[in-house]
Design a protein around this motif. Sequence first.
Motif, PDB file in Angstrom:
ATOM      1  N   ALA A 235       0.487  -1.013  -0.401  1.00 37.25           N
ATOM      2  CA  ALA A 235      -0.485  -0.035   0.044  1.00 37.25           C
ATOM      3  C   ALA A 235       1.045   1.601   0.437  1.00 37.25           C
ATOM      4  CB  ALA A 235      -0.494  -0.197   1.407  1.00 37.25           C
ATOM      5  N   VAL A 236       2.151   1.215   0.784  1.00 36.98           N
ATOM      6  CA  VAL A 236       2.884   2.554   0.592  1.00 36.98           C
ATOM      7  C   VAL A 236       3.536   2.287  -0.573  1.00 36.98           C
ATOM      8  CG1 VAL A 236       4.812   3.297   2.268  1.00 36.98           C
ATOM      9  CG2 VAL A 236       3.667   1.915   3.443  1.00 36.98           C
ATOM     10  N   VAL A 237       3.581   1.633  -1.128  1.00 36.30           N
ATOM     11  CA  VAL A 237       4.488   1.403  -2.710  1.00 36.30           C
ATOM     12  C   VAL A 237       3.735   1.919  -3.479  1.00 36.30           C
ATOM     13  CG1 VAL A 237       5.197   0.413  -4.469  1.00 36.30           C
ATOM     14  CG2 VAL A 237       6.191  -0.265  -2.172  1.00 36.30           C
ATOM     15  N   ASN A 238       1.793   1.666  -3.178  1.00 35.67           N
ATOM     16  CA  ASN A 238       0.754   2.007  -4.500  1.00 35.67           C
ATOM     17  C   ASN A 238       0.713   4.151  -4.410  1.00 35.67           C
ATOM     18  OD1 ASN A 238       0.540  -0.559  -5.440  1.00 35.67           O
ATOM     19  ND2 ASN A 238      -0.656  -0.918  -4.166  1.00 35.67           N
ATOM     20  N   THR A 239       1.135   4.627  -3.285  1.00 39.41           N
ATOM     21  CA  THR A 239       0.983   6.037  -2.841  1.00 39.41           C
ATOM     22  C   THR A 239       2.407   5.923  -3.446  1.00 39.41           C
ATOM     23  OG1 THR A 239      -0.129   5.206  -0.686  1.00 39.41           O
ATOM     24  CG2 THR A 239       1.069   7.029  -1.197  1.00 39.41           C
ATOM     25  N   MET A 240       3.000   6.186  -3.280  1.00 36.34           N
ATOM     26  CA  MET A 240       4.263   6.730  -3.998  1.00 36.34           C
ATOM     27  C   MET A 240       4.209   7.051  -4.949  1.00 36.34           C
ATOM     28  SD  MET A 240       7.118   4.838  -1.132  1.00 36.34           S
ATOM     29  CE  MET A 240       8.860   5.547  -1.759  1.00 36.34           C
ATOM     30  N   VAL A 241       3.562   5.687  -5.677  1.00 36.12           N
ATOM     31  CA  VAL A 241       3.914   5.179  -7.418  1.00 36.12           C
ATOM     32  C   VAL A 241       2.822   6.766  -7.562  1.00 36.12           C
ATOM     33  CG1 VAL A 241       2.762   3.471  -9.458  1.00 36.12           C
ATOM     34  CG2 VAL A 241       4.391   2.810  -7.272  1.00 36.12           C
ATOM     35  N   VAL A 272       6.270  17.175  -2.526  1.00 33.42           N
ATOM     36  CA  VAL A 272       6.508  15.670  -3.001  1.00 33.42           C
ATOM     37  C   VAL A 272       6.341  15.088  -1.706  1.00 33.42           C
ATOM     38  CG1 VAL A 272       6.600  13.707  -4.306  1.00 33.42           C
ATOM     39  CG2 VAL A 272       6.966  15.635  -5.586  1.00 33.42           C
ATOM     40  N   ALA A 273       7.216  14.982  -0.789  1.00 39.46           N
ATOM     41  CA  ALA A 273       7.405  14.520   0.559  1.00 39.46           C
ATOM     42  C   ALA A 273       6.696  14.491   0.656  1.00 39.46           C
ATOM     43  CB  ALA A 273       8.818  14.964   1.033  1.00 39.46           C
ATOM     44  N   GLU A 274       6.084  16.001   1.382  1.00 38.56           N
ATOM     45  CA  GLU A 274       4.922  15.918   2.503  1.00 38.56           C
ATOM     46  C   GLU A 274       3.427  15.839   1.746  1.00 38.56           C
ATOM     47  OE1 GLU A 274       4.134  17.019   4.444  1.00 38.56           O
ATOM     48  OE2 GLU A 274       6.096  17.770   5.771  1.00 38.56           O
ATOM     49  N   ARG A 275       3.225  15.111   0.171  1.00 38.37           N
ATOM     50  CA  ARG A 275       2.046  14.751  -0.514  1.00 38.37           C
ATOM     51  C   ARG A 275       1.893  13.203  -0.052  1.00 38.37           C
ATOM     52  NH1 ARG A 275       2.668  15.817  -6.017  1.00 38.37           N
ATOM     53  NH2 ARG A 275       2.513  17.759  -5.105  1.00 38.37           N
ATOM     54  N   ILE A 276       2.727  12.588  -0.152  1.00 38.53           N
ATOM     55  CA  ILE A 276       2.778  10.790   0.241  1.00 38.53           C
ATOM     56  C   ILE A 276       2.861  10.610   1.684  1.00 38.53           C
ATOM     57  CG2 ILE A 276       4.524   9.586   0.313  1.00 38.53           C
ATOM     58  CD1 ILE A 276       6.369  10.288  -2.065  1.00 38.53           C
ATOM     59  N   ARG A 277       3.803  11.811   2.421  1.00 33.98           N
ATOM     60  CA  ARG A 277       2.936  11.478   3.551  1.00 33.98           C
ATOM     61  C   ARG A 277       1.859  11.737   4.593  1.00 33.98           C
ATOM     62  NH1 ARG A 277       2.685  14.366   8.103  1.00 33.98           N
ATOM     63  NH2 ARG A 277       2.458  16.562   6.965  1.00 33.98           N
ATOM     64  N   LYS A 278       1.537  13.002   3.653  1.00 32.14           N
ATOM     65  CA  LYS A 278      -0.100  13.527   4.364  1.00 32.14           C
ATOM     66  C   LYS A 278      -1.377  11.900   3.870  1.00 32.14           C
ATOM     67  CE  LYS A 278       0.888  18.332   4.506  1.00 32.14           C
ATOM     68  NZ  LYS A 278       0.230  19.149   4.201  1.00 32.14           N
ATOM     69  N   ILE A 280      -0.300   8.465   3.537  1.00 33.08           N
ATOM     70  CA  ILE A 280      -0.838   7.492   4.139  1.00 33.08           C
ATOM     71  C   ILE A 280      -1.264   7.606   5.135  1.00 33.08           C
ATOM     72  CG2 ILE A 280       1.244   5.776   5.277  1.00 33.08           C
ATOM     73  CD1 ILE A 280       3.193   7.026   2.813  1.00 33.08           C
ATOM     74  N   ALA A 281      -0.661   8.932   6.422  1.00 32.23           N
ATOM     75  CA  ALA A 281      -1.107   9.039   7.070  1.00 32.23           C
ATOM     76  C   ALA A 281      -2.726   9.087   7.657  1.00 32.23           C
ATOM     77  CB  ALA A 281      -0.176  10.275   7.685  1.00 32.23           C
ATOM     78  N   LYS A 282      -3.572  10.134   6.265  1.00 32.08           N
ATOM     79  CA  LYS A 282      -4.912   9.874   6.424  1.00 32.08           C
ATOM     80  C   LYS A 282      -5.681   8.234   5.893  1.00 32.08           C
ATOM     81  CE  LYS A 282      -4.614  15.336   5.528  1.00 32.08           C
ATOM     82  NZ  LYS A 282      -5.144  16.013   5.202  1.00 32.08           N
ATOM     83  N   GLN A 288      -7.345  -7.553   6.812  1.00 34.44           N
ATOM     84  CA  GLN A 288      -8.606  -9.045   7.439  1.00 34.44           C
ATOM     85  C   GLN A 288      -9.797  -7.784   8.467  1.00 34.44           C
ATOM     86  OE1 GLN A 288      -6.384 -11.142  10.062  1.00 34.44           O
ATOM     87  NE2 GLN A 288      -6.068 -13.311   8.048  1.00 34.44           N
ATOM     88  N   GLN A 289     -10.247  -6.896   7.861  1.00 36.90           N
ATOM     89  CA  GLN A 289     -11.220  -6.428   8.097  1.00 36.90           C
ATOM     90  C   GLN A 289     -10.913  -5.603   8.582  1.00 36.90           C
ATOM     91  OE1 GLN A 289     -14.663  -8.778   8.621  1.00 36.90           O
ATOM     92  NE2 GLN A 289     -15.393  -9.163   6.568  1.00 36.90           N
ATOM     93  N   ARG A 290      -9.324  -4.848   9.491  1.00 33.24           N
ATOM     94  CA  ARG A 290      -8.843  -4.348  10.693  1.00 33.24           C
ATOM     95  C   ARG A 290      -8.159  -2.946   9.809  1.00 33.24           C
ATOM     96  NH1 ARG A 290      -5.613  -8.001  14.393  1.00 33.24           N
ATOM     97  NH2 ARG A 290      -5.603  -6.363  15.314  1.00 33.24           N
ATOM     98  N   ALA A 291      -8.732  -2.008  10.009  1.00 35.70           N
ATOM     99  CA  ALA A 291      -7.731  -0.684   9.567  1.00 35.70           C
ATOM    100  C   ALA A 291      -6.437  -0.297  10.558  1.00 35.70           C
ATOM    101  CB  ALA A 291      -8.381   0.013   9.998  1.00 35.70           C
ATOM    102  N   ILE A 292      -5.317  -0.652   9.606  1.00 32.35           N
ATOM    103  CA  ILE A 292      -3.767  -0.696  10.029  1.00 32.35           C
ATOM    104  C   ILE A 292      -3.258   1.218  10.257  1.00 32.35           C
ATOM    105  CG2 ILE A 292      -1.722  -1.370  10.360  1.00 32.35           C
ATOM    106  CD1 ILE A 292      -2.202  -4.067   8.670  1.00 32.35           C
ATOM    107  N   PRO A 293      -3.298   1.508  11.151  1.00 37.82           N
ATOM    108  CA  PRO A 293      -2.575   3.145  10.699  1.00 37.82           C
ATOM    109  C   PRO A 293      -1.585   3.080  10.878  1.00 37.82           C
ATOM    110  CG  PRO A 293      -2.447   2.635  13.282  1.00 37.82           C
ATOM    111  CD  PRO A 293      -3.652   1.675  12.423  1.00 37.82           C
ATOM    112  N   VAL A 294      -0.996   3.692   9.773  1.00 42.85           N
ATOM    113  CA  VAL A 294       0.273   3.627   8.330  1.00 42.85           C
ATOM    114  C   VAL A 294       0.455   4.695   9.134  1.00 42.85           C
ATOM    115  CG1 VAL A 294       1.695   2.826   6.979  1.00 42.85           C
ATOM    116  CG2 VAL A 294       0.450   1.829   7.794  1.00 42.85           C
ATOM    117  N   THR A 295       1.980   5.516   9.295  1.00 47.39           N
ATOM    118  CA  THR A 295       2.741   6.839   9.330  1.00 47.39           C
ATOM    119  C   THR A 295       3.888   7.180   8.748  1.00 47.39           C
ATOM    120  OG1 THR A 295       3.486   7.333  11.410  1.00 47.39           O
ATOM    121  CG2 THR A 295       1.772   8.012  10.940  1.00 47.39           C
TER     122      THR A 295
END
Length: 333
Positions: A235-241, A272-278, A280-282, A288-295
């Motif tokens: 998911a992180v890579v997809n956001t970066m891409v 670009v860095a701020e856009r990726i960070r925000k 991912i954080a939001k 498995q139907q559970r939300a994983i908060p990631v920063t």
Amino acid sequence: MEVSELNSSSRLRLKVLKGLSLGVGGLAVLVAIGNILVSQSYVYASFVMLYALYSWHVYRQTSKTTIFNGHKYIMSVSLTVLVIAGTVLKPTDTGVFFWTLVFPIIYYLLLGHKAGFLATVSLFLIQMVNIAFQFDTEQYFDMITMMLNFSFCYVTIAVVSHAYEINRVLAENKLSKLATCDPLTGANNRLALKHRYQALQDQQAEFHLLVLDIDHFKAVNDEYGHDGGDIVLQAVVNTMVDVAGSDNVFRQGGEEFCLLLEGVSHHDALAVAERIRKRIAKTPIFYQQRAIPVTVSIGVTQSEASKCAQEINRQADANLYAAKAGGRNKVVA
């Protein structure tokens, strides 16, 4: 694997050029001597000898670390002109004409499928005209027979050469993709990063390096397992891409990634860095139907002509550690 191994086409063309310059150059000397002693074609023999000397020069150049890229074109054109001239000046039964059949192989191996195709078609049309002028009107059926036989042989060799080169390039691209792609996330790997670094340094291009690390990733693996951790990495890579493009995203290892942004201002790189960070954080990641908060924490640095890749990496890593020390979920430049 070294970076140079990714560019197998260039190494193949260099080997073909080396073999061609040595082999055909040596034959050219014999042909020149034959034209002088047997047919007294002194002008043609002089041009053939000049080609032989040029071939020897190219052969010596192929042993150096760098070689003029235009040699393959000069070699192809000069050899083609010699065979066309020999076809015009000498009767067909002398055999010079049959050298034409070798050229599709040389063109495709030396020039690639696009330039090779154009050269192959051009030579075919020229030699068909030459055949027509070799025969009198009374020899019409002999001319047609020669044209048909030449066409069948030439086209067959050309089709095989074209198919081989196309499939060789496709196979090379697939192998290169496998060698430079991270199988889990689809991001470019460390070898691709090394290759990109080298290309940018060769071009003396300015770029920004963004090093990104997922915050508390070990805790994610502990709580959700490695399958959950894999989902987070993807998911992180997809956001970066989505933000920076797939060509600019690299996985350095584990939960650490980087981006290479060429030709952008310092302000735009930070944006670009701020856009990726925000983003991912939001955007919570579901497993498995559970939300994983990631920063993520991101370190940004700008390349300088005086700095090598290792120094640029060290500066970006230092900024990344500063972002982590400052509480994570930050961008530090």
